[in-house]
Design a protein around this motif. Structure first.
Motif, PDB file in Angstrom:
ATOM      1  N   GLY B   8      24.392  10.908  -1.987  1.00  0.00           N
ATOM      2  CA  GLY B   8      23.959  11.235  -0.633  1.00  0.00           C
ATOM      3  C   GLY B   8      22.632  11.963  -0.575  1.00  0.00           C
ATOM      4  O   GLY B   8      22.139  12.258   0.492  1.00  0.00           O
ATOM      5  N   GLN B   9      22.032  12.245  -1.720  1.00  0.00           N
ATOM      6  CA  GLN B   9      20.732  12.919  -1.703  1.00  0.00           C
ATOM      7  C   GLN B   9      19.613  11.905  -1.614  1.00  0.00           C
ATOM      8  O   GLN B   9      19.730  10.788  -2.095  1.00  0.00           O
ATOM      9  CB  GLN B   9      20.561  13.735  -2.977  1.00  0.00           C
ATOM     10  N   TYR B  10      18.512  12.320  -1.009  1.00  0.00           N
ATOM     11  CA  TYR B  10      17.350  11.450  -0.925  1.00  0.00           C
ATOM     12  C   TYR B  10      16.174  12.162  -1.567  1.00  0.00           C
ATOM     13  O   TYR B  10      15.907  13.322  -1.275  1.00  0.00           O
ATOM     14  CB  TYR B  10      17.047  11.136   0.543  1.00  0.00           C
ATOM     15  N   VAL B  11      15.504  11.473  -2.495  1.00  0.00           N
ATOM     16  CA  VAL B  11      14.311  12.041  -3.113  1.00  0.00           C
ATOM     17  C   VAL B  11      13.097  11.312  -2.541  1.00  0.00           C
ATOM     18  O   VAL B  11      12.947  10.111  -2.747  1.00  0.00           O
ATOM     19  CB  VAL B  11      14.352  11.877  -4.644  1.00  0.00           C
ATOM     20  N   PRO B  12      12.249  12.018  -1.804  1.00  0.00           N
ATOM     21  CA  PRO B  12      11.103  11.351  -1.181  1.00  0.00           C
ATOM     22  C   PRO B  12      10.188  10.719  -2.221  1.00  0.00           C
ATOM     23  O   PRO B  12      10.070  11.227  -3.336  1.00  0.00           O
ATOM     24  CB  PRO B  12      10.370  12.503  -0.469  1.00  0.00           C
ATOM     25  N   GLY B  13       9.574   9.615  -1.862  1.00  0.00           N
ATOM     26  CA  GLY B  13       8.662   8.952  -2.785  1.00  0.00           C
ATOM     27  C   GLY B  13       8.010   7.755  -2.118  1.00  0.00           C
ATOM     28  O   GLY B  13       8.351   7.386  -0.992  1.00  0.00           O
ATOM     29  N   ARG B  14       7.026   7.148  -2.818  1.00  0.00           N
ATOM     30  CA  ARG B  14       6.315   6.013  -2.245  1.00  0.00           C
ATOM     31  C   ARG B  14       6.444   4.791  -3.142  1.00  0.00           C
ATOM     32  O   ARG B  14       5.605   3.900  -3.106  1.00  0.00           O
ATOM     33  CB  ARG B  14       4.819   6.350  -2.071  1.00  0.00           C
ATOM     34  N   SER B  15       7.455   4.756  -4.006  1.00  0.00           N
ATOM     35  CA  SER B  15       7.562   3.659  -4.975  1.00  0.00           C
ATOM     36  C   SER B  15       7.952   2.355  -4.280  1.00  0.00           C
ATOM     37  O   SER B  15       8.284   2.334  -3.088  1.00  0.00           O
ATOM     38  CB  SER B  15       8.619   4.008  -6.020  1.00  0.00           C
ATOM     39  N   VAL B  16       7.881   1.263  -5.045  1.00  0.00           N
ATOM     40  CA  VAL B  16       8.258  -0.054  -4.521  1.00  0.00           C
ATOM     41  C   VAL B  16       9.675  -0.014  -3.962  1.00  0.00           C
ATOM     42  O   VAL B  16       9.959  -0.530  -2.882  1.00  0.00           O
ATOM     43  CB  VAL B  16       8.218  -1.104  -5.661  1.00  0.00           C
ATOM     44  N   VAL B  17      10.557   0.638  -4.737  1.00  0.00           N
ATOM     45  CA  VAL B  17      11.962   0.683  -4.329  1.00  0.00           C
ATOM     46  C   VAL B  17      12.124   1.475  -3.024  1.00  0.00           C
ATOM     47  O   VAL B  17      12.913   1.105  -2.159  1.00  0.00           O
ATOM     48  CB  VAL B  17      12.823   1.302  -5.454  1.00  0.00           C
ATOM     49  N   HIS B  18      11.339   2.542  -2.906  1.00  0.00           N
ATOM     50  CA  HIS B  18      11.413   3.340  -1.678  1.00  0.00           C
ATOM     51  C   HIS B  18      11.019   2.518  -0.458  1.00  0.00           C
ATOM     52  O   HIS B  18      11.576   2.671   0.613  1.00  0.00           O
ATOM     53  CB  HIS B  18      10.471   4.553  -1.759  1.00  0.00           C
ATOM     54  N   ARG B  19       9.999   1.654  -0.639  1.00  0.00           N
ATOM     55  CA  ARG B  19       9.429   0.989   0.530  1.00  0.00           C
ATOM     56  C   ARG B  19      10.147  -0.303   0.926  1.00  0.00           C
ATOM     57  O   ARG B  19       9.813  -0.895   1.940  1.00  0.00           O
ATOM     58  CB  ARG B  19       7.938   0.716   0.282  1.00  0.00           C
ATOM     59  N   LEU B  20      11.126  -0.696   0.116  1.00  0.00           N
ATOM     60  CA  LEU B  20      11.869  -1.906   0.479  1.00  0.00           C
ATOM     61  C   LEU B  20      12.638  -1.704   1.785  1.00  0.00           C
ATOM     62  O   LEU B  20      12.995  -0.591   2.135  1.00  0.00           O
ATOM     63  CB  LEU B  20      12.864  -2.254  -0.623  1.00  0.00           C
ATOM     64  N   ASP B  21      12.861  -2.823   2.465  1.00  0.00           N
ATOM     65  CA  ASP B  21      13.689  -2.776   3.680  1.00  0.00           C
ATOM     66  C   ASP B  21      15.119  -2.405   3.279  1.00  0.00           C
ATOM     67  O   ASP B  21      15.646  -2.964   2.313  1.00  0.00           O
ATOM     68  CB  ASP B  21      13.664  -4.172   4.328  1.00  0.00           C
ATOM     69  N   PRO B  22      15.728  -1.432   3.972  1.00  0.00           N
ATOM     70  CA  PRO B  22      17.092  -1.037   3.582  1.00  0.00           C
ATOM     71  C   PRO B  22      18.066  -2.215   3.580  1.00  0.00           C
ATOM     72  O   PRO B  22      19.001  -2.239   2.786  1.00  0.00           O
ATOM     73  CB  PRO B  22      17.480   0.007   4.630  1.00  0.00           C
ATOM     74  N   ARG B  23      17.817  -3.213   4.458  1.00  0.00           N
ATOM     75  CA  ARG B  23      18.714  -4.368   4.488  1.00  0.00           C
ATOM     76  C   ARG B  23      18.623  -5.140   3.186  1.00  0.00           C
ATOM     77  O   ARG B  23      19.629  -5.630   2.655  1.00  0.00           O
ATOM     78  CB  ARG B  23      18.355  -5.285   5.662  1.00  0.00           C
ATOM     79  N   ALA B  24      17.387  -5.254   2.656  1.00  0.00           N
ATOM     80  CA  ALA B  24      17.206  -5.963   1.384  1.00  0.00           C
ATOM     81  C   ALA B  24      17.950  -5.240   0.276  1.00  0.00           C
ATOM     82  O   ALA B  24      18.631  -5.853  -0.550  1.00  0.00           O
ATOM     83  CB  ALA B  24      15.722  -6.057   1.049  1.00  0.00           C
ATOM     84  N   LYS B  25      17.837  -3.902   0.292  1.00  0.00           N
ATOM     85  CA  LYS B  25      18.493  -3.118  -0.757  1.00  0.00           C
ATOM     86  C   LYS B  25      20.015  -3.226  -0.645  1.00  0.00           C
ATOM     87  O   LYS B  25      20.703  -3.429  -1.640  1.00  0.00           O
ATOM     88  CB  LYS B  25      18.057  -1.648  -0.654  1.00  0.00           C
ATOM     89  N   LEU B  26      20.512  -3.116   0.580  1.00  0.00           N
ATOM     90  CA  LEU B  26      21.962  -3.183   0.786  1.00  0.00           C
ATOM     91  C   LEU B  26      22.513  -4.548   0.393  1.00  0.00           C
ATOM     92  O   LEU B  26      23.510  -4.648  -0.322  1.00  0.00           O
ATOM     93  CB  LEU B  26      22.298  -2.895   2.251  1.00  0.00           C
ATOM     94  N   ALA B  27      21.838  -5.602   0.861  1.00  0.00           N
ATOM     95  CA  ALA B  27      22.315  -6.952   0.576  1.00  0.00           C
ATOM     96  C   ALA B  27      22.255  -7.236  -0.922  1.00  0.00           C
ATOM     97  O   ALA B  27      23.183  -7.814  -1.498  1.00  0.00           O
ATOM     98  CB  ALA B  27      21.484  -7.968   1.345  1.00  0.00           C
TER      99      ALA B  27
END
Lengths: 291, 266
Positions: B8-27
């Motif tokens: 449940g923690q979020y670490v701020p960042g600007r990486s590729v993974v950070h910038r992906l659409d949450p739907r893409a990550k979830l799916a």
């Protein structure tokens, strides 16, 4: 109980992206039998320092000597447990930590943990309740049915029942009305004066309280001790006041106003209403500073 | 101990993974989760490991920090491994300790299941580490939207989830404060029998519960005071945008799913 803090540093969550250096090379002594106030802006490391003093957190570097126990980075929990027996700690909003079915049970929690039998614990509990001014008739009530002020008293009784030598208070008057603040502080002052070696150490943002009650003030700034001393020695230092790190108590503010008005050198170290009135009266008599 | 828990923690960042659409990550995570358990071929496990490692490395999160946060979960992985090790009775006997026997099949099964679980935990942790709770909720709500046509309250589900996620760190901090307060009164959480240790948590749990109820009520009042009245007709301040990189990542996981399915059928 005297506490000596030597070169203590403390880092929260070392090594991670959330690492915060809360204390940097802090050295300070809290003499036995006195009232000490730790003041400073939010995030200056006051609470961390307080938690180190009774071994709830261990210093990353340096050592703390408290009543014959030494706390360092590799102190064992067992030793810290023995140390805490003599150090009571009242957290911010202590009423949030009540849990037992009755007030009495909650107050007895501490003494029972430190090995008292039920009879002794009950005796200590009733004594502590009396000190906090809670009527014994409340002892059998559930703590959750008490009023806010009563809950705080019950929680404080739970700490006093340990019969500590040193009491650590984290903003004990936060969220209370002026009368309530006065009463709670009177309770702690009375507790301290009962025995010569009882020591009181409190964190506060209330300068009036600090000026009136403290024998020794420690001013913290970004994890370091900026300066320390008696109320008179601190509130006569213009550099601190001008910089804004040390707000004036109300009495001093009035005196400071009078001094500026009449262009006299500031003399603001009177912290009770009586002292301030005397100071003004003496000025009037001498005709200075042009009052 | 508790401050290291990463769930449940979020670490701020600007990486590729950070910038992906949450739907893409979830799916992608969903595909990964399902098809990781479809096949047990070495190729599939290897591909899964590569995908996980690549995601972890490109997220720009300190590996030491990650390790500290997940090592508690490894207990579950170890437990799974040993359960399979001792309970599977296939292949030849490798070792006999009294009534227990370790079969070669058990060793293999233990490794496969433990490894799958490990990969899954790493990737799932990575999702919450690199996605703000708000994004995560928006993503879930968006993916569940079709269900709202059959009167499933998707908005409310999403809201409940985001509130739950939002308060995990708060609850952890509060647990620590209460634990400390009770420790200052002599409570011992790390001594005595298991039963005594469990009992020692009662003085922590009760205040925690009473605070949570109070907080829930305060939150409800605060939301109503600002005019919240459910999901109907609510517009969003931040719109999700599906980019080319999202398609690419999703295709990679689709390919993984295909590979897994193909080894199973083929």
């Amino acid at each position: 109980m005297q506490i000596t803090v030597t070169n203590v540093s403390y880092t929260y969550m070392p090594g991670g992206p959330f690492a915060v250096e809360a204390l940097r090379d802090v050295t300070v002594t809290f003499a036995s039998g006195e009232t000490h106030a730790i003041i400073g802006a939010t995030g200056s490391g006051k609470s961390t320092l307080l938690q180190l003093l009774n071994g709830l957190e261990k210093p990353s570097e340096g050592s703390i000597d408290a009543g014959g126990h030494t706390i360092t980075a590799d102190s064992r929990q067992k030793d810290l447990f023995d140390l805490r027996r003599h150090i009571g700690m009242v957290f911010q909003f202590p009423e949030q930590q009540l849990f037992a079915e009755t007030v009495l049970e909650d107050v007895m929690f501490g003494p029972l943990n430190y090995g008292d039998d039920r009879e002794t614990a009950e005796k200590k509990a009733y004594r502590a309740l009396e000190k906090t001014g809670l009527p014994p008739s409340l002892a059998e009530r559930s703590p959750f049915t008490l009023s806010g002020g009563q809950m705080r008293r019950a929680a404080i009784a739970g700490v006093l029942a340990l019969e500590p030598k040193l009491l650590l208070l984290d903003e004990p008057t936060a969220g209370l009305d002026p009368d309530g603040q006065e009463e709670i502080m009177r309770l702690f002052s009375e507790w301290q004066q009962e025995e010569a070696d009882r020591t009181l150490l409190l964190i506060t943002h209330d300068m009036n309280l600090t000026a009136r009650k403290a024998d020794h003030i420690v001013l913290m700034e970004s994890g370091r001790v900026r300066t320390e001393g008696t109320p008179s020695s601190l509130w006569t230092r213009e550099d601190l006041i001008e910089e804004g790190v040390l707000p004036l108590p109300e009495t001093s503010r009035i005196l400071a106003g009078l001094c500026t008005e009449s262009k006299a050198p500031p003399a603001v170290d009177a912290f009770t209403v009586e002292d301030a009135a005397d100071r003004i009266a003496s000025w009037v008599r001498k005709g200075e500073p042009d009052a | 101990m508790l401050e290291h828990v990463l769930i449940g923690q979020y670490v701020p960042g600007r990486s590729v993974v950070h910038r992906l659409d949450p739907r893409a990550k979830l799916a992608s995570l969903f595909l990964f989760m399902v098809f990781l358990f479809v096949s047990r071929e070495l190729v599939v496990l290897g591909a899964a490991a590569v995908l996980t490692a690549a995601a972890l490395l490109s997220a720009g999160i300190s590996l030491r920090f990650f390790w500290k946060g997940t090592r508690l979960v490894l207990i579950i992985v170890a437990l799974t491994f040993f359960l399979h090790l001792f309970l599977t009775q296939e292949g030849r006997v490798l070792l006999e300790i009294g009534p227990l026997a370790v079969y070669s099949g058990g060793l293999l099964e233990g490794f496969v299941v433990g490894f799958r679980l490990l990969l899954l935990i790493v990737l799932a942790t990575l999702l919450t580490l690199t996605t703000t709770p708000v994004d995560l909720t928006d993503g879930i709500e968006s993916l569940l939207r079709p269900l709202s046509y059959v009167r499933v309250p998707t908005h409310e589900f999403a809201l409940m989830m985001s509130i739950a996620l939002r308060f995990i760190p708060t609850l952890l901090t509060e647990t620590q404060t209460i634990m400390k307060a009770q420790m200052a009164r002599g409570a011992a959480f790390s001594r005595g029998s298991v039963w005594n240790r469990l009992k020692a948590f009662l003085p922590v749990l009760i205040p925690l519960f009473s605070q949570s109820f109070k907080r829930a009520e305060d939150l409800a009042t605060a939301m109503e005071a600002r005019g919240y009245n459910g999901g109907a007709g609510r517009t969003k301040y931040r719109e999700l945008s599906w980019k080319l990189s999202d398609t690419l990542i999703f295709c990679m996981f689709l390919a993984f799913a295909g590979l897994s399915l193909w080894t199973r059928i083929g």
